[in-house]
Design an enzyme around this catalytic site. Structure first.
Site, PDB file in Angstrom:
ATOM      1  N   TYR A 236      49.143  32.219  49.141  1.00 34.40           N
ATOM      2  CA  TYR A 236      49.236  30.855  48.618  1.00 34.40           C
ATOM      3  C   TYR A 236      50.302  30.037  49.330  1.00 34.40           C
ATOM      4  CZ  TYR A 236      46.225  31.022  44.473  1.00 34.40           C
ATOM      5  OH  TYR A 236      45.161  31.067  43.624  1.00 34.40           O
TER       6      TYR A 236
ATOM      7  N   LYS B 155      45.010  46.212  48.479  1.00 40.12           N
ATOM      8  CA  LYS B 155      43.904  46.434  49.418  1.00 40.12           C
ATOM      9  C   LYS B 155      44.519  47.180  50.599  1.00 40.12           C
ATOM     10  CE  LYS B 155      39.595  45.898  50.661  1.00 40.12           C
ATOM     11  NZ  LYS B 155      38.460  46.540  49.934  1.00 40.12           N
TER      12      LYS B 155
ATOM     13  N   ASP C 176      38.873  45.776  44.874  1.00 37.37           N
ATOM     14  CA  ASP C 176      37.422  45.741  44.634  1.00 37.37           C
ATOM     15  C   ASP C 176      37.046  46.717  43.522  1.00 37.37           C
ATOM     16  OD1 ASP C 176      38.238  47.744  46.387  1.00 37.37           O
ATOM     17  OD2 ASP C 176      36.426  47.678  47.627  1.00 37.37           O
TER      18      ASP C 176
ATOM     19  N   ASP D 158      45.109  35.943  40.725  1.00 39.25           N
ATOM     20  CA  ASP D 158      44.351  34.739  40.371  1.00 39.25           C
ATOM     21  C   ASP D 158      42.931  35.143  39.982  1.00 39.25           C
ATOM     22  OD1 ASP D 158      43.651  31.978  40.195  1.00 39.25           O
ATOM     23  OD2 ASP D 158      42.697  32.160  42.167  1.00 39.25           O
TER      24      ASP D 158
ATOM     25  N   ASP E  57      41.151  35.613  35.926  1.00 34.99           N
ATOM     26  CA  ASP E  57      39.963  34.888  35.465  1.00 34.99           C
ATOM     27  C   ASP E  57      38.900  35.854  34.965  1.00 34.99           C
ATOM     28  OD1 ASP E  57      40.854  32.283  35.974  1.00 34.99           O
ATOM     29  OD2 ASP E  57      38.928  31.706  36.881  1.00 34.99           O
TER      30      ASP E  57
HETATM   31  C1  IPM Z   1      45.515  29.372  38.190  1.00 33.03           C
HETATM   32  C2  IPM Z   1      44.726  28.345  38.942  1.00 33.03           C
HETATM   33  C3  IPM Z   1      45.569  27.829  40.084  1.00 33.03           C
HETATM   34  C4  IPM Z   1      45.834  28.994  41.012  1.00 33.03           C
HETATM   35  C5  IPM Z   1      44.966  26.661  40.885  1.00 33.03           C
HETATM   36  C6  IPM Z   1      44.414  25.589  39.990  1.00 33.03           C
HETATM   37  C7  IPM Z   1      45.969  26.082  41.847  1.00 33.03           C
HETATM   38  O1  IPM Z   1      43.518  28.852  39.360  1.00 33.03           O
HETATM   39  O2  IPM Z   1      46.584  29.032  37.653  1.00 33.03           O
HETATM   40  O3  IPM Z   1      45.065  30.515  38.117  1.00 33.03           O
HETATM   41  O4  IPM Z   1      45.025  29.305  41.888  1.00 33.03           O
HETATM   42  O5  IPM Z   1      46.883  29.609  40.847  1.00 33.03           O
HETATM   43 MG    MG Z   2      43.106  30.798  38.630  1.00 26.40          MG
END
Ligand code: IPM
Ligand code: MG
Length: 362
Positions: A145, A195, A227, A251, A255
């Site tokens: 990042y 990884k 993975d 990240d 999710d």
């Molecule tokens: C998160 C989001 C952010 C990230 C984006 C919106 C910059 O997806 O907080 O997980 O990738 O960190």
């Molecule tokens: Mg995210």
């Protein structure tokens, strides 16, 4: 009475509505515990753009610098407007800007499948019913990042783009310590995600974490390729306690964890600095499609406020009382639209906030 200064960055979409419910809960905590919160409201995201033509204006940063914690709502606009000046880059500018400005390197994202909400999980029924309760510990200010160099070069067929992933020993060690210490207070297991079969940075990551693990003999430790981890989350998520990840993998896996837990509207998060300073925000987005209708689920925002009490203000008991109140309201059958199911009582944002407030018993 002791005064604790909190920067309130409600942001866009449902942000202000769910923030109000979190403030309702904090008002109860103020009364029941001997603390006083002082709120400093500031603009961020699209809400700041109108006034400052900037998603994270200096005035907002200054407000945050003068506070002990940031309670953050959400930022972002409607999908069809994403390429307008107001909304382009809003999440990156606001979130990455705050993370960098305050050195918020440790991101804690708990994902818990409440037994009463297993129907909302994306998992197959028999897997969901087993439940899970995991914590993604994501490194938040390093890795690909923020790595340099990054950019675009060349033209036409020769054009290319590049990002750089790097991790220093210090960066890996400090986030690993966060993960192991968190595990000591939970079920005492750390799965470190990497990884290492392909990437040099990840070979190093594994080497460094292997060494830190030796300092925590009471914690079970297992490295796992990313993975495989993504697959294991859908097969048997209950095997995980703490998942230690770099920025990018964290990240993605956070999710995935949110999806298998059911509703994004339920999950809080904390982004911590080396001091007690932290930023607390719901995992869900600004949901502009339902903003202003009074139907958004404020639980993630409320639980984020609870995390703030725990990590920035050393009030773990108050945090627990809030978590218990949330569970109780769910067990009593009250649901916002996103987690509603036949036979349950559908309530709006204000009502569920009120119910949670009333159920805080100390
Ligand atoms: C998160 C989001 C952010 C990230 C984006 C919106 C910059 O997806 O907080 O997980 O990738 O960190
Ligand atoms: Mg995210």
């Amino acid at each position: 009475m002791e005064k604790k200064k909190i920067a309130i960055l409600a942001g866009d979409g449902i942000g202000p509505e769910i923030m109000n419910e979190a403030l309702k809960i904090l008002a109860v905590i103020q009364r029941k515990y001997k603390v006083e919160f002082e709120y400093k409201h500031a603009l961020v995201g699209g809400a700041a753009w109108g006034k400052y033509k900037n998603h994270l204006p200096e005035v907002t940063l200054e407000v945050c610098r003068n506070c002990e914690a940031i309670l953050f709502g959400s930022v972002g606009g409607p999908v069809q407007e994403q390429n307008t000046e107001k909304w382009r880059g809003v999440e990156v500018n606001s979130l990455l800007g705050l993370r960098k400005a305050f050195g918020l390197y440790a991101n804690l994202r708990p994902a818990k499948l409440y037994p009463s909400l297993s129907f909302a999980s994306s998992l197959r029924k028999d897997i969901a019913e087993k439940g899970f309760d995991l914590l993604v510990v994501r490194e938040l200010t390093g890795g690909i990042y923020f790595g340099q160099p990054k950019g675009r070069k060349g033209q036409g067929d020769e054009e290319y783009a590049f990002d750089t992933m790097n991790y220093s020993r210090k960066e890996i060690e400090r986030i690993a310590h966060v993960a192991f210490r968190a595990a000591q207070k939970r079920r005492k297991k750390v799965t470190s995600i990497d990884k290492a079969n392909v990437l040099t940075t990840m070979v190093f990551w594994r080497e460094v974490v292997d060494n830190i693990a030796k300092k925590y003999p009471d914690v079970e430790y297992e490295p796992m390729y990313v993975d495989n981890a993504a697959m294991q989350l859908t097969r048997e998520p209950s095997q995980f306690d703490v998942m230690l990840c770099g920025n990018m993998f964290g990240d993605i896996l956070s999710d995935e964890s949110a999806a298998i837990a059911g509703s994004l509207g339920m999950l809080p998060s904390a982004s911590l600095a080396e001091s007690t300073f932290g930023m607390y925000e719901p995992s869900g987005g600004s949901a502009p499609d339902i903003a202003g209708q009074g139907i958004a689920n404020p639980i993630a925002q409320i639980l984020s406020a609870a995390m703030m009490l725990k990590y920035s203000f050393d009030m773990p008991e108050a945090a627990e009382k809030i978590e218990e109140a949330v569970e109780k309201v769910l067990n009593n059958g009250y649901r916002t639209a996103d987690i509603w199911q036949e036979g349950k009582k559908k309530v709006g944002t204000l009502d569920i906030g009120q119910l949670i407030a009333e159920n805080i018993v100390t």
